[in-house]
Design a protein around this motif. Sequence first.
Motif: not given
Lengths: 384, 384
Positions: B328-331, B350-354
């Motif tokens: 959720g953080i736009w790194v 669980e890790v979420r990559i967008t």
Amino acid sequence: MSVTAAKGFTAAGIAAGIKDSGNPDLALVVNNGPRLAAAGVFTSNRVKAAPVLWSEQVVKGGRISAVVLNSGGANACTGPKGFQDAHATAEKAAEVLEGHSAGEIAIASTGLIGITLPMDKLLPGIEKAAGELSEHGGEKAAIAIKTTDTVHKTAVAGGDGWTVGGMAKGAGMLAPGLATMLVVLTTDADVDADVLDTALRDATRQTFDRVDSDGCMSTNDTVLLLASGASQVTPGYDEFAAAVRTVCDDLARQLIGDAEGASKDIRIEVVNAATEDDAVEVGRSIARNNLLKCAIHGEDPNWGRVLSAIGTTRAAFEPDELNVAINGIWVCRNGSVGDDRDLVDMRYREVRITADLAAGSESAVIWANDLTADYVHENSAYSS
Amino acid sequence: MSVTAAKGFTAAGIAAGIKDSGNPDLALVVNNGPRLAAAGVFTSNRVKAAPVLWSEQVVKGGRISAVVLNSGGANACTGPKGFQDAHATAEKAAEVLEGHSAGEIAIASTGLIGITLPMDKLLPGIEKAAGELSEHGGEKAAIAIKTTDTVHKTAVAGGDGWTVGGMAKGAGMLAPGLATMLVVLTTDADVDADVLDTALRDATRQTFDRVDSDGCMSTNDTVLLLASGASQVTPGYDEFAAAVRTVCDDLARQLIGDAEGASKDIRIEVVNAATEDDAVEVGRSIARNNLLKCAIHGEDPNWGRVLSAIGTTRAAFEPDELNVAINGIWVCRNGSVGDDRDLVDMRYREVRITADLAAGSESAVIWANDLTADYVHENSAYSS
């Protein structure tokens, strides 16, 4: 040796303070002519670091008078500021080196992605490096471009009166389309930019492009070849191209031997393929199979995983005609169980896999590494 | 639950002695009708195990009356003898089960590659399993197909008066084109083989085909869907397909959660892609990047490795328009440094990559695992 083996070149390697460790991190290679011919090959990754975008433009002119290389920061994914920094680096080098133009100075960077370079350290470093340029500076330059490399890498070849030398940096992220890999090759042969370009592309296609340590293609890969013409000898093309290829092959082999966390170097030879492209595709598929890479680490001659990898390709073959040898023992014949797998001796670092597609007469060799717990440890801790 | 949740099915799971450990290793699923409709999807690996070659033929007829599944041996790369063994298994099941024909009995195997099955244990095992068939046998069947799975995997969904249930086996070698994965789904909906085929292909394309634990595609992947018609209900296609997809999605998620040696489940969502194919290609490239998988294991929000993976694809995007969020953080914003990476909390499994390609409005989700020292250990010791 290294980039100063050929006449007409000086080099330096210094600690500019880019690395917190205080280790050498800036290299300078200068072509003193009389000729300034050059060629370059760059990463095919579409996300290219700023120095790659800069140097691609420089190489288009066919002339490179100097190369500035730094470790300690890749200057990749750094936006417009990153490109400005690459430009400022070339401008500074042109200013410090008399009679040079920024548009003929190539830049190469390696290290962490996503952080800008400390220009307050890098720019003074160029001045310092220029003051230490020497015909014996090749080794120091090779040392200054190391990141996680355990050793610096140099090679040399040549013919009657002329030499090709080079240095390389790389210890991971190695994959076709080049790698997190910086290579500078120099020659005193009197050849033009077109000859350099043809010889370099021919050599990289069969050497660096066939090294696949971990399937990961970087944003910074750069291979440059500079000619000074200082030997006043113009070798025949074939002889020259062979020397360039020898140096590339030597450096590529050193990269695999120093890959992060690896315990085995895997030589994958695909034979009897219908086409060379088929052989390369099959070799890469085998090279990238994590399960096989783990098995090799465990000294397990697991030919089932080789077949499974071959089966994912589009190459011409019949499953029941495939043969696989590991270290010379044909453990798979006709797609099924072959000779006794207990005969395979896998104690040594080099492991040879031969995949026989029984579909033609073409072949290719791909080099890879095993997958180890050390690789995981190095790459889960090192933010790049 | 499992394959006996739907009416019209019986199942059993027993220890036939194929595994040296004495653990359950043989499952039998029988469709008692009145309908015998079936569909199947198999590995796209061109090196296919004997049971896959057999079952592909069976499914062509659109009817499956029973499925024999074994763990403890994949019957892959076993030559003509392997195919004879698959055939003999079907013949034996047809003989033991009254009124069945071998040509309507599917076979699925999982375990070591390159060794033939112990038919002297497998064939008597079929007789034993047939004697234990039960409407409550679904759990035992799911347990009997485990290899390195730590848990057995079942799921169920359905509508008014009808049910879709299923079981799955798989804990590694998971990759698009399916996996070392055996799945049997059953339904009592009254639907024909064409409907089953369409619903199954639609579901697997968006579920099992988007699970990429380690990039390795197996020789044995099999997903079967059998319909008994016992509910006497014919649901609308959309409702039926949604239930099949729900069960596949549930099982696929369980496979990722039980992947060999993994410590993280990585949900990779690619958004704003020009096409769904672009989104899937980018998702898979990220899913297979070993350096990123190591970084995730180390709880390092290393977006540079995400960009590097995106850059190797042919998808439509501009490097300086890419955005990446981790949990959720736009790194990464506009291909460069974004929000503070220290804000990313990666403590959970669980890790979420967008990955935002900023090139359109299509999207896709790919599931992957991290790369760990445990994965290396499991797969350097386990000869498969």
